[in-house]
Motif scaffolding. Structure first.
Motif, short mmCIF file in Angstrom:
data_model
loop_
_atom_site.label_atom_id
_atom_site.label_comp_id
_atom_site.label_asym_id
_atom_site.label_seq_id
_atom_site.Cartn_x
_atom_site.Cartn_y
_atom_site.Cartn_z
N ASN A 129 0.79 -1.23 0.00
CA ASN A 129 0.00 0.00 0.00
C ASN A 129 0.82 1.28 0.00
O ASN A 129 0.25 2.36 0.03
CB ASN A 129 -0.96 0.00 1.19
CG ASN A 129 -2.09 -0.97 0.99
OD1 ASN A 129 -2.69 -1.02 -0.08
ND2 ASN A 129 -2.35 -1.79 2.00
N HIS A 130 2.15 1.17 -0.02
CA HIS A 130 2.98 2.37 0.07
C HIS A 130 4.15 2.35 -0.91
O HIS A 130 4.75 1.32 -1.15
CB HIS A 130 3.55 2.53 1.49
CG HIS A 130 2.50 2.74 2.52
ND1 HIS A 130 1.90 1.69 3.17
CD2 HIS A 130 1.92 3.87 2.98
CE1 HIS A 130 1.00 2.17 4.01
NE2 HIS A 130 0.99 3.49 3.91
N ARG A 131 4.43 3.53 -1.43
CA ARG A 131 5.68 3.78 -2.14
C ARG A 131 6.62 4.33 -1.06
O ARG A 131 6.23 5.20 -0.29
CB ARG A 131 5.46 4.82 -3.23
CG ARG A 131 6.69 5.08 -4.09
CD ARG A 131 6.48 6.27 -5.00
NE ARG A 131 5.52 6.07 -6.06
CZ ARG A 131 5.83 5.77 -7.32
NH1 ARG A 131 7.09 5.60 -7.68
NH2 ARG A 131 4.88 5.65 -8.23
N ARG A 179 -2.34 -3.15 -7.52
CA ARG A 179 -3.19 -3.51 -6.40
C ARG A 179 -3.38 -5.02 -6.31
O ARG A 179 -4.47 -5.52 -6.07
CB ARG A 179 -4.57 -2.79 -6.47
CG ARG A 179 -4.54 -1.32 -6.83
CD ARG A 179 -3.61 -0.43 -5.99
NE ARG A 179 -3.89 -0.52 -4.57
CZ ARG A 179 -2.93 -0.56 -3.64
NH1 ARG A 179 -1.65 -0.51 -3.97
NH2 ARG A 179 -3.23 -0.63 -2.38
N PHE A 229 2.08 -2.52 -5.75
CA PHE A 229 1.64 -1.15 -5.48
C PHE A 229 0.83 -0.58 -6.64
O PHE A 229 -0.27 -0.06 -6.45
CB PHE A 229 2.85 -0.26 -5.19
CG PHE A 229 2.51 1.17 -4.90
CD1 PHE A 229 1.99 1.54 -3.68
CD2 PHE A 229 2.73 2.16 -5.85
CE1 PHE A 229 1.68 2.87 -3.40
CE2 PHE A 229 2.42 3.49 -5.60
CZ PHE A 229 1.90 3.85 -4.36
N PHE A 230 1.35 -0.70 -7.85
CA PHE A 230 0.68 -0.10 -9.02
C PHE A 230 -0.62 -0.82 -9.39
O PHE A 230 -1.60 -0.19 -9.74
CB PHE A 230 1.60 -0.12 -10.26
CG PHE A 230 2.82 0.72 -10.13
CD1 PHE A 230 2.79 1.96 -9.51
CD2 PHE A 230 4.03 0.29 -10.65
CE1 PHE A 230 3.93 2.75 -9.40
CE2 PHE A 230 5.17 1.07 -10.55
CZ PHE A 230 5.12 2.30 -9.92
N GLU A 246 -1.31 8.97 -3.14
CA GLU A 246 -0.60 9.25 -4.38
C GLU A 246 -1.58 9.55 -5.52
O GLU A 246 -1.35 10.46 -6.32
CB GLU A 246 0.32 8.09 -4.76
CG GLU A 246 1.17 8.40 -5.98
CD GLU A 246 2.23 7.36 -6.23
OE1 GLU A 246 3.19 7.29 -5.44
OE2 GLU A 246 2.10 6.61 -7.22
N GLN A 247 -2.69 8.82 -5.55
CA GLN A 247 -3.71 9.11 -6.57
C GLN A 247 -4.30 10.50 -6.37
O GLN A 247 -4.51 11.24 -7.34
CB GLN A 247 -4.80 8.04 -6.55
CG GLN A 247 -4.32 6.63 -6.90
CD GLN A 247 -3.49 6.58 -8.17
OE1 GLN A 247 -3.95 6.97 -9.23
NE2 GLN A 247 -2.24 6.13 -8.05
N SER A 255 0.86 6.63 0.66
CA SER A 255 -0.05 5.53 0.36
C SER A 255 -0.51 5.61 -1.09
O SER A 255 -0.44 6.66 -1.73
CB SER A 255 -1.27 5.57 1.29
OG SER A 255 -2.12 6.65 0.93
N TYR A 256 -1.01 4.49 -1.57
CA TYR A 256 -1.53 4.44 -2.94
C TYR A 256 -2.65 5.47 -3.12
O TYR A 256 -2.66 6.23 -4.09
CB TYR A 256 -2.03 3.04 -3.27
CG TYR A 256 -2.62 2.96 -4.66
CD1 TYR A 256 -1.81 2.78 -5.77
CD2 TYR A 256 -4.00 3.10 -4.86
CE1 TYR A 256 -2.35 2.73 -7.05
CE2 TYR A 256 -4.54 3.04 -6.13
CZ TYR A 256 -3.71 2.86 -7.23
OH TYR A 256 -4.24 2.82 -8.49
#
Length: 195
Positions: free
Chosen positions: A48-50, A90, A87-88, A113-114, A109-110
């Motif tokens: 869920n995280h970069r 899901r 991550f990308f 980031e969105q 978090s994803y």
């Protein structure tokens, strides 16, 4: 701001931010401190995280059906690390991401980031640059893996990443290079005798 200065400096190498954009970006970030051997990603759970490494060292790796581990990437100060496929897209992760030393990380978090990409579209350029650099480095690694012998891969790694080579354990480096710990020891000893 001081806690986030390293990541903001990194971003500003690629895109310009207004003070308001910088403040919004920082509001989406979280600092995470991890201990040596702590995992931030594990297989079968969606990543869920970069993750940006402020200070420390991590590695991503997978374990094959025979129980052998294969290091895919390292992340040290001022680098990014994650299970990017998970991550990308899901999907459940296939990689472990483990701290090789106590580390300070910054994560987004994803979902955040969105939100960032929708709010500040210039971050699309930033992440495109990260993706381009990552892809180019991956291609160089693949070419080295198929065209160099074990000693050549080790020399190539030392030339390209001397700071990483000095910080990661030999077992992790051997795993990254696709050689046994014993073979890497022989290569290193032979290299020392030559110099």
């Amino acid at each position: 701001m001081d806690d986030f200065s390293a990541i903001v400096t990194y971003v500003k190498r690629h895109i310009q931010l207004t003070p308001e954009e910088e403040a919004f970006y920082i509001s989406l970030l979280r600092i995470k401190k991890v201990k040596k051997k702590q995992f931030i990603v594990q297989p079968d759970f969606v990543c869920n995280h970069r993750t940006y490494v402020v200070k420390g060292a991590l590695r991503s790796y997978l374990i094959d059906a025979e129980g052998q581990d294969h290091t895919v990437a390292f992340g040290i100060d001022d680098w990014w690390i994650s299970d990017f496929n998970s991550f990308f897209f899901r999907q459940p992760a296939t990689l472990f991401v483990e701290a090789l030393e106590a580390s300070t990380l910054i994560q987004i978090s994803y979902d955040d980031e969105q939100l960032l990409l929708n709010t500040i579209p210039k971050f699309e350029k930033f992440y495109r640059i990260l993706a381009q650099n990552g892809y180019a480095n991956l291609q160089k690694r693949i070419l080295a893996d198929i065209s160099l012998d074990a000693a050549g891969r080790y020399e190539n790694f030392l030339q390209k990443y001397p700071l990483v080579a000095a910080r990661v354990p030999q077992y992790a480096l051997a795993s990254y290079l696709g050689v046994s710990h014993e073979l890497l020891s022989k290569i290193r000893n032979k290299r020392v005798k030559k110099s």
